[in-house]
Design an enzyme around this catalytic site. Structure first.
Site, short mmCIF file in Angstrom:
data_model
loop_
_atom_site.label_atom_id
_atom_site.label_comp_id
_atom_site.label_asym_id
_atom_site.label_seq_id
_atom_site.Cartn_x
_atom_site.Cartn_y
_atom_site.Cartn_z
CD GLU A 79 -5.36 38.93 42.04
OE1 GLU A 79 -5.77 38.04 42.79
OE2 GLU A 79 -6.02 39.35 41.06
CD GLU B 195 -7.49 39.48 46.57
OE1 GLU B 195 -8.12 38.68 45.84
OE2 GLU B 195 -7.06 40.57 46.16
CE LYS C 181 -24.46 42.66 38.97
NZ LYS C 181 -23.44 42.93 37.92
CG PHE C 182 -23.53 37.77 41.29
CD1 PHE C 182 -24.64 37.70 42.11
CD2 PHE C 182 -23.66 38.36 40.04
CE1 PHE C 182 -25.87 38.21 41.71
CE2 PHE C 182 -24.89 38.87 39.62
CZ PHE C 182 -26.00 38.79 40.45
CG HIS C 183 -15.66 37.52 44.64
ND1 HIS C 183 -15.38 37.49 45.99
CD2 HIS C 183 -14.62 36.90 44.03
CE1 HIS C 183 -14.23 36.88 46.19
NE2 HIS C 183 -13.74 36.51 45.02
#
Length: 655
Positions: free
Chosen positions: A153, A305, A354-356
């Site tokens: 990216e 992705e 960590k919350f993805h």
């Protein structure tokens, strides 16, 4: 050069970013079991592993990567190996502050996040080349390696001193002399004339407005510097493994890269795509990005992705409802993807993401996310032999250009309510809702294959682009242009008359007197519809075959829409239903129709090769009428005359 077909070998690549360095090695074997169970056949390794691979300057730790590469190879899972250069180790910024970018106010962007590198730093480029060289030398012959993924990216800007020096070099190459630069930038305005190259700087924070052409050139420069970084690493891995394709992942509709130019430098065009599952137009956003990426690739492309569930960077991060991940993945395949991948394989327990979501969520093997991922893997395996390498068909081209975007969306314009991506979305959405599939094209591309070419807005047009549009229209093509098209030349210089004279003649416009932008929520009445965002005070020259007038107000009786032959000019943004109806009528006149008639509003129908994809974006079941009998590859059953799609359901039909 090798392409995506060299990596797929008749399969749809399915998997995602794998970060084994975040986990104890006993987890790796469990990962392999779950991958094989889910139908995963590819993983991307090493994207953010530079500190692990080079813990101190010049040291190398490849042991862990050797083991995971071997493990993937033994399991029959291909590896897309990344160069780790998107996130330099902390030691680099600490020892070499020149590698850190600075923002337009001179503040340093420090390590501790990612993408903290200056694209112009010779020190950064030297270290990046060295780690890439060693990776390529070590793994080019590894049997698990199927593709190279450069950096990640690309999205950095730099206003620092080293970037300033490179900017001056770039400007010398582009303009040649200071006199030419002063002319291009219009420096007679506000006493900005430059007498020495040392005076020329990036557009740093000013007291008031920046020079627009200086900003435009800086955006061009930034795209080119990032492309230089990509090409340097690409050339290294190609030298070691010329038989393997190379890619880097675009962000969807991102302003920082001229993706038309970048795509020419890639063997595989790939993109990251994260529509909001709560957005009622999320599917259309996906379709737009997919159409654009397919057009840049000129064939099959790679979804590098997507999220299996929620992301972590919106204000409120909603998970995907049951079935939506499968539906949007099949939409990507319908629109040309031969690879469907995720960030990431296993959801992280620590760090900023960590919350993805991951293909394996915190809920593990029994979680809904993994169960849906497994179902999708089976679906992709069923359709892969029939779809890979084939092309999605479109007879409409939507024109888009990054340089026009860069110039048209700056400060000090008539309206900040008008923006280039917004116009693209509005016009593409109208065509999508009319069940019309589109390609995207650059305004200088050959357009002769398309019966209909649509220009939502191209504020900046080069003379070559204008000549191309004229040749297309005079050659019998149907051309539809939105407002603020052809206003400026390549140096953001307003053309005499406020619009290129050749375009005014093409549309039957004698004089464009004034631009009349509208406030947010304000509308203007036209005969048969309402316009939003914008209106224009213009006179027709009497050669137009038809006009639609404004009704009432300052513009009463003046043309809102003109048609001269097959050339249309739309001087406002019709409300969504009106724009859809207008473009449908124009498309029908150009001989372009949906792949199926009578489709329900919530059903998307796309033809790829000889397959027909039907996608239900609604939450209720719906029946779709079909001509004759088809085999649904997802269920292995025959359907005759009609197929029923459940909530977020799909069918992939072969005659």
């Amino acid at each position: 050069m090798p392409g995506l077909s060299d990596a797929t070998r008749g399969r749809i690549l399915y998997g995602g970013d794998h970060n084994p360095e975040q986990w104890p090695e006993e987890t790796w074997h469990e990962d392999v079991r779950l991958m094989r169970q889910a139908g995963v056949n590819t993983v991307t390794l090493g994207v953010f592993s530079w500190a692990k691979l080079e813990p101190r300057p010049g040291e190398r730790d490849f042991g862990w990567l050797d083991r995971i590469m071997d493990l993937m190879g033994e399991a029959g899972i291909g590896v897309v190996l990344a160069t780790p250069t998107a996130s330099p180790p902390p030691w680099m910024g600490h020892l070499h502050p020149d590698t850190l970018p600075r923002d337009e106010e001179g503040r340093t962007e420090w390590w501790g996040g990612r993408q903290h590198f200056s694209h112009s730093s010779a020190t950064y480029r030297r270290y990046a080349a060295a780690i890439t060289e060693d990776l390529a030398a070590r793994y080019a012959g590894h049997p698990a390696l199927t593709m190279w993924h450069i950096n990640n990216e690309y999205c950095t800007y730099d206003w620092g001193d080293e970037a300033a020096a490179r900017f001056r070099d770039w400007l010398r190459d582009r303009h040649g002399t200071l006199d030419a630069l002063n002319t291009a930038w219009g420096t007679a305005f506000w006493s900005q004339g430059y007498g020495d190259w040392a005076e020329v700087m990036p557009p740093r924070h000013p007291h008031y407005l920046k020079n627009p052409t200086q900003v435009l050139d800086f955006k061009r420069f930034t795209s080119d510097m990032l492309l230089e970084c990509y090409a340097a690493e690409r050339d290294i891995v190609r030298r070691h493994s010329p038989h393997l394709p190379v890619t880097t992942n675009f962000m969807p509709l991102w302003a920082g890269q001229d993706a038309w130019r970048w795509a020419e430098e890639e063997d595989v065009v790939s993109v990251d795509l994260y529509p909001d599952p709560r957005d009622p137009f999320g599917a259309q956003e996906g379709a737009l990005v997919q159409d654009m990426t397919r057009s840049q690739a000129r064939g099959p492309w790679m979804l590098m992705e997507q999220a299996a569930g929620a992301v972590n960077w919106r204000g409120v991060n909603h998970p995907k409802p049951h079935g939506l991940n499968r539906l949007w993945s099949l939409q990507a395949v319908a629109r040309g993807a031969d690879a469907v991948c995720y960030f990431q394989w296993r959801q992280s327990r620590q760090g900023a993401e960590k919350f993805h979501s991951g293909m394996v969520s915190h809920a593990g093997e029994q979680g809904r996310t993994y169960q849906e991922v497994t179902r999708l893997g089976a679906d992709l395996a069923r359709i892969a032999p029939h779809v890979t390498g084939t092309h999605s068909t479109a007879r409409i081209a939507v024109l888009h250009d990054w340089h026009s975007w860069w110039a048209g969306d700056q400060e000090a314009r008539p309206s900040h309510e008008v923006d280039h991506p917004g116009m693209l979305r509005a016009w593409h959405r109208a065509l999508w809702q009319a069940h019309l599939t589109t390609d995207f094209a650059h305004p200088e591309h050959d357009l002769s294959a398309y019966p209909l070419v649509v220009v939502p807005q191209l504020y900046l047009l080069t003379d070559t682009a204008v000549d191309n549009l004229l040749a297309y229209a005079h050659g019998g093509g149907t051309l539809v242009c939105g407002f603020l098209t052809g206003i400026a030349d390549e140096d953001d210089r307003v053309r005499p008359g406020g619009m290129d004279a050749r375009l005014r003649d093409l549309f039957g416009i004698r004089t464009l007197h004034e631009w009349w932008p509208l406030d947010a929520g304000e509308t203007v009445t036209c005969e048969g519809f309402r316009g939003t965002l914008w209106s224009e005070e213009l006179d027709a020259d009497g050669t137009a075959d038809a006009t639609t007038p404004y009704k009432g107000g300052e513009l009463d009786g003046l043309p809102a829409v003109l048609r001269k032959g097959r050339a249309w000019y739309v001087s406002t943004l019709p409300e969504p239903e009106a724009l859809r109806d207008l473009l449908t009528r124009i498309a029908t006149g150009a001989g372009v129709r949906p792949v199926l008639d009578g489709l329900p509003d919530q059903v998307e129908a796309v033809r790829r090769g000889d397959l027909l994809f039907l996608l239900n974006h609604g939450r209720e079941p719906v029946a779709v009428d079909l001509p004759g009998t088809h085999r649904d590859l997802l269920t292995g059953t025959d359907v005759t005359d009609r197929v029923t799609l459940g909530r977020h359901g799909a069918a992939v039909l072969r005659p």
